[in-house]
Write a protein that holds these residues in place. Structure first.
Motif, PDB file in Angstrom:
ATOM      1  N   GLY A 134       2.571  -5.145   4.048  1.00  0.00           N
ATOM      2  CA  GLY A 134       2.678  -6.595   4.140  1.00  0.00           C
ATOM      3  C   GLY A 134       3.167  -7.202   2.832  1.00  0.00           C
ATOM      4  O   GLY A 134       3.585  -8.355   2.794  1.00  0.00           O
ATOM      5  N   GLY A 135       3.114  -6.443   1.750  1.00  0.00           N
ATOM      6  CA  GLY A 135       3.521  -6.975   0.454  1.00  0.00           C
ATOM      7  C   GLY A 135       4.693  -6.237  -0.163  1.00  0.00           C
ATOM      8  O   GLY A 135       5.308  -6.725  -1.114  1.00  0.00           O
ATOM      9  N   PHE A 163       7.098  -9.583   9.856  1.00  0.00           N
ATOM     10  CA  PHE A 163       6.347  -9.518  11.121  1.00  0.00           C
ATOM     11  C   PHE A 163       5.253 -10.593  11.143  1.00  0.00           C
ATOM     12  O   PHE A 163       5.063 -11.280  12.138  1.00  0.00           O
ATOM     13  CB  PHE A 163       5.687  -8.137  11.288  1.00  0.00           C
ATOM     14  CG  PHE A 163       6.564  -7.110  11.954  1.00  0.00           C
ATOM     15  CD1 PHE A 163       7.431  -6.326  11.203  1.00  0.00           C
ATOM     16  CD2 PHE A 163       6.531  -6.926  13.329  1.00  0.00           C
ATOM     17  CE1 PHE A 163       8.235  -5.362  11.814  1.00  0.00           C
ATOM     18  CE2 PHE A 163       7.335  -5.959  13.948  1.00  0.00           C
ATOM     19  CZ  PHE A 163       8.191  -5.187  13.185  1.00  0.00           C
ATOM     20  N   VAL A 263       2.998  -0.866   8.182  1.00  0.00           N
ATOM     21  CA  VAL A 263       4.073  -0.911   9.182  1.00  0.00           C
ATOM     22  C   VAL A 263       4.319   0.474   9.794  1.00  0.00           C
ATOM     23  O   VAL A 263       4.811   0.590  10.922  1.00  0.00           O
ATOM     24  CB  VAL A 263       5.362  -1.505   8.560  1.00  0.00           C
ATOM     25  CG1 VAL A 263       6.488  -1.606   9.575  1.00  0.00           C
ATOM     26  CG2 VAL A 263       5.067  -2.879   7.959  1.00  0.00           C
ATOM     27  N   ASN A 266       3.416   1.457  13.382  1.00  0.00           N
ATOM     28  CA  ASN A 266       4.207   1.045  14.548  1.00  0.00           C
ATOM     29  C   ASN A 266       4.787   2.274  15.281  1.00  0.00           C
ATOM     30  O   ASN A 266       5.522   3.063  14.688  1.00  0.00           O
ATOM     31  CB  ASN A 266       5.336   0.113  14.080  1.00  0.00           C
ATOM     32  CG  ASN A 266       6.075  -0.520  15.239  1.00  0.00           C
ATOM     33  OD1 ASN A 266       6.760   0.178  15.984  1.00  0.00           O
ATOM     34  ND2 ASN A 266       5.939  -1.816  15.383  1.00  0.00           N
TER      35      ASN A 266
HETATM   36  O1  KG4 Z   1      -0.665  -1.476   4.136  1.00  0.00           O
HETATM   37  P1  KG4 Z   1      -1.247  -2.716   4.672  1.00  0.00           P
HETATM   38  O2  KG4 Z   1      -2.552  -2.629   5.428  1.00  0.00           O
HETATM   39  O3  KG4 Z   1      -1.502  -3.774   3.561  1.00  0.00           O
HETATM   40  C1  KG4 Z   1      -0.662  -4.016   2.481  1.00  0.00           C
HETATM   41  O4  KG4 Z   1      -0.707  -3.245   1.496  1.00  0.00           O
HETATM   42  O5  KG4 Z   1       0.096  -5.017   2.604  1.00  0.00           O
HETATM   43  O6  KG4 Z   1      -0.127  -3.382   5.603  1.00  0.00           O
HETATM   44  C2  KG4 Z   1      -0.370  -4.537   6.343  1.00  0.00           C
HETATM   45  C3  KG4 Z   1       0.942  -4.945   7.004  1.00  0.00           C
HETATM   46  C4  KG4 Z   1       0.862  -6.302   7.696  1.00  0.00           C
HETATM   47  O7  KG4 Z   1       2.000  -7.050   7.331  1.00  0.00           O
HETATM   48  C5  KG4 Z   1       0.872  -5.941   9.173  1.00  0.00           C
HETATM   49  O8  KG4 Z   1       1.442  -6.938  10.000  1.00  0.00           O
HETATM   50  C6  KG4 Z   1       1.719  -4.687   9.173  1.00  0.00           C
HETATM   51  O9  KG4 Z   1       1.289  -3.982   8.024  1.00  0.00           O
HETATM   52  N1  KG4 Z   1       1.497  -3.874  10.385  1.00  0.00           N
HETATM   53  C7  KG4 Z   1       2.436  -3.619  11.315  1.00  0.00           C
HETATM   54  C8  KG4 Z   1       1.788  -2.879  12.336  1.00  0.00           C
HETATM   55  N2  KG4 Z   1       0.486  -2.700  11.976  1.00  0.00           N
HETATM   56  C9  KG4 Z   1       0.319  -3.321  10.778  1.00  0.00           C
HETATM   57  N3  KG4 Z   1       3.734  -3.944  11.383  1.00  0.00           N
HETATM   58  C10 KG4 Z   1       4.427  -3.549  12.458  1.00  0.00           C
HETATM   59  N4  KG4 Z   1       3.882  -2.857  13.497  1.00  0.00           N
HETATM   60  C11 KG4 Z   1       2.567  -2.507  13.473  1.00  0.00           C
HETATM   61  N5  KG4 Z   1       2.026  -1.822  14.472  1.00  0.00           N
END
Ligand code: KG4
Ligand code: ZN
Length: 323
Positions: A134-135, A163, A263, A266
């Motif tokens: 997300g970042g 997303f 991500v 997915n």
């Molecule tokens: O790695 P993470 O838990 O946290 C960070 O380090 O940012 O990633 C969270 C991000 C969020 O933007 C979330 O919408 C995305 O991962 N995410 C996905 C899916 N599951 C989580 N994006 C696309 N498809 C998914 N199934």
């Protein structure tokens, strides 16, 4: 036996790791942000403050361990939300001081890369890893879990952020990734075509144009089923990611590629990348599904490598939001 803490964003996570396997994990995903389209930093810090001491206690009780069984304490040092990081990092540092244990401040992206080692398939280095969260959308050449070279990164939004933003626009809960994926599963990926973004750096990314194209298409074509729009958008975003990752591996003559971060959970992306890697003759490493989103096990694996080098973090160290 290592105690690891992860509080860089909105997940309060604790793990105990013995160098080979995760002994116990406590994970609390904060739900208070769901209705607000993103994480509210102040609330995230407060939640960590309440949950973290309980989570550490719970982890030790579950594993039937006490402080004297531990050999080191690790925590995410950054990047992330500074308030959230401060809670976990300072707590871990204080615990290390009180129990006279080595302390390890861990880079959050290095930990995401280390999540590959939580799979049964042994990781062979060097490999090219895409960190998609997300970042961050960062492409690394990883020589060793503690040694990675940044080849490219997003010039604007991170892929997960795109997303999350389109989900917020559609009135869907945070995090948006899984919500968009669910809608996309019911739609046609070829219903709409979106332009593939261009960047000046060969291995950089850009997602803000694609995000805007989604919003414009939604406004202009009210007749288009939302499922088709999500499926087509997701298809373009992931085709773009997959193509770049494969091209980068070929250009750098590296035959192994990896995908980590939220991500990477997915399923469509995992399938697309699996096919593309097989076609290109590349060996693919995917973060295990349960270790894609933020977790403390990945902090523990990265910390374990550092612990073995004896390069501990001084107790005067502080967390960082960027870098
Ligand atoms: O790695 P993470 O838990 O946290 C960070 O380090 O940012 O990633 C969270 C991000 C969020 O933007 C979330 O919408 C995305 O991962 N995410 C996905 C899916 N599951 C989580 N994006 C696309 N498809 C998914 N199934
Ligand atoms: Zn993360």
């Amino acid at each position: 036996m290592l105690l690891a803490i992860e509080t860089s964003c909105d997940d309060t996570a604790v793990a105990l790791y013995d160098g080979q396997q995760v002994v116990t994990e406590i994970l609390y995903r904060q739900e208070i942000h769901a209705a607000y389209g993103g994480v509210i930093p102040e609330w995230a810090s407060r939640e960590h403050e309440v949950r973290l001491p309980l989570a550490v206690h719970q982890a030790l009780v579950q594993a039937h361990l006490s402080w004297k069984d531990l050999h080191a304490i690790a925590a995410a040092q950054g990047p992330g939300l500074i308030g959230s990081l401060q809670i976990g990092f300072t707590f871990a540092r204080a615990l290390a001081a009180a129990h006279r244990l080595p302390f390890l401040g861990i880079h959050h992206l290095q930990a995401h890369v280390a999540s590959l080692e939580l799979d049964d398939k042994p990781v062979v280095y060097p490999l090219l890893v895409l960190v998609a969260t997300g970042g961050h959308t960062h492409l690394f050449r990883v020589v060793h879990p503690l040694e990675m070279e940044l080849l490219g990164q997003t010039q604007d939004d991170a892929v997960g952020e795109a997303f999350d933003k389109i989900a917020a626009f559609l009135g869907l809960p945070y995090p948006g990734g899984p919500e968009i994926e669910k809608l996309a599963q019911q739609g046609h990926p070829s219903a709409v075509s979106f332009p593939i973004p261009r960047t000046s750096g060969a291995w950089d990314f850009s997602f803000s144009g694609l995000k805007t194209a989604f919003l414009h298409t939604r406004q202009r074509r009210a007749d288009l089923p939302i499922e088709d729009l999500c499926a087509s958008w997701q298809h373009t975003v992931f085709t773009y990611l997959v193509q770049k990752l494969i091209q980068a591996a070929q250009a750098h003559r590296i035959s192994r590629i990896g995908l980590v971060g939220g991500v990477a959970a997915n399923q469509y992306l995992r399938r697309l990348l699996s096919h593309a890697a097989a076609e290109a003759g590349l060996d693919l490493y995917l973060a295990p599904l349960r270790y894609c989103m933020d977790n403390a096990a990945m902090i523990a694996v990265a910390a374990w490598h550092r612990y073995l080098t004896g390069r501990y973090t001084p107790l005067t160290a502080v967390p960082f939001a960027r870098g």
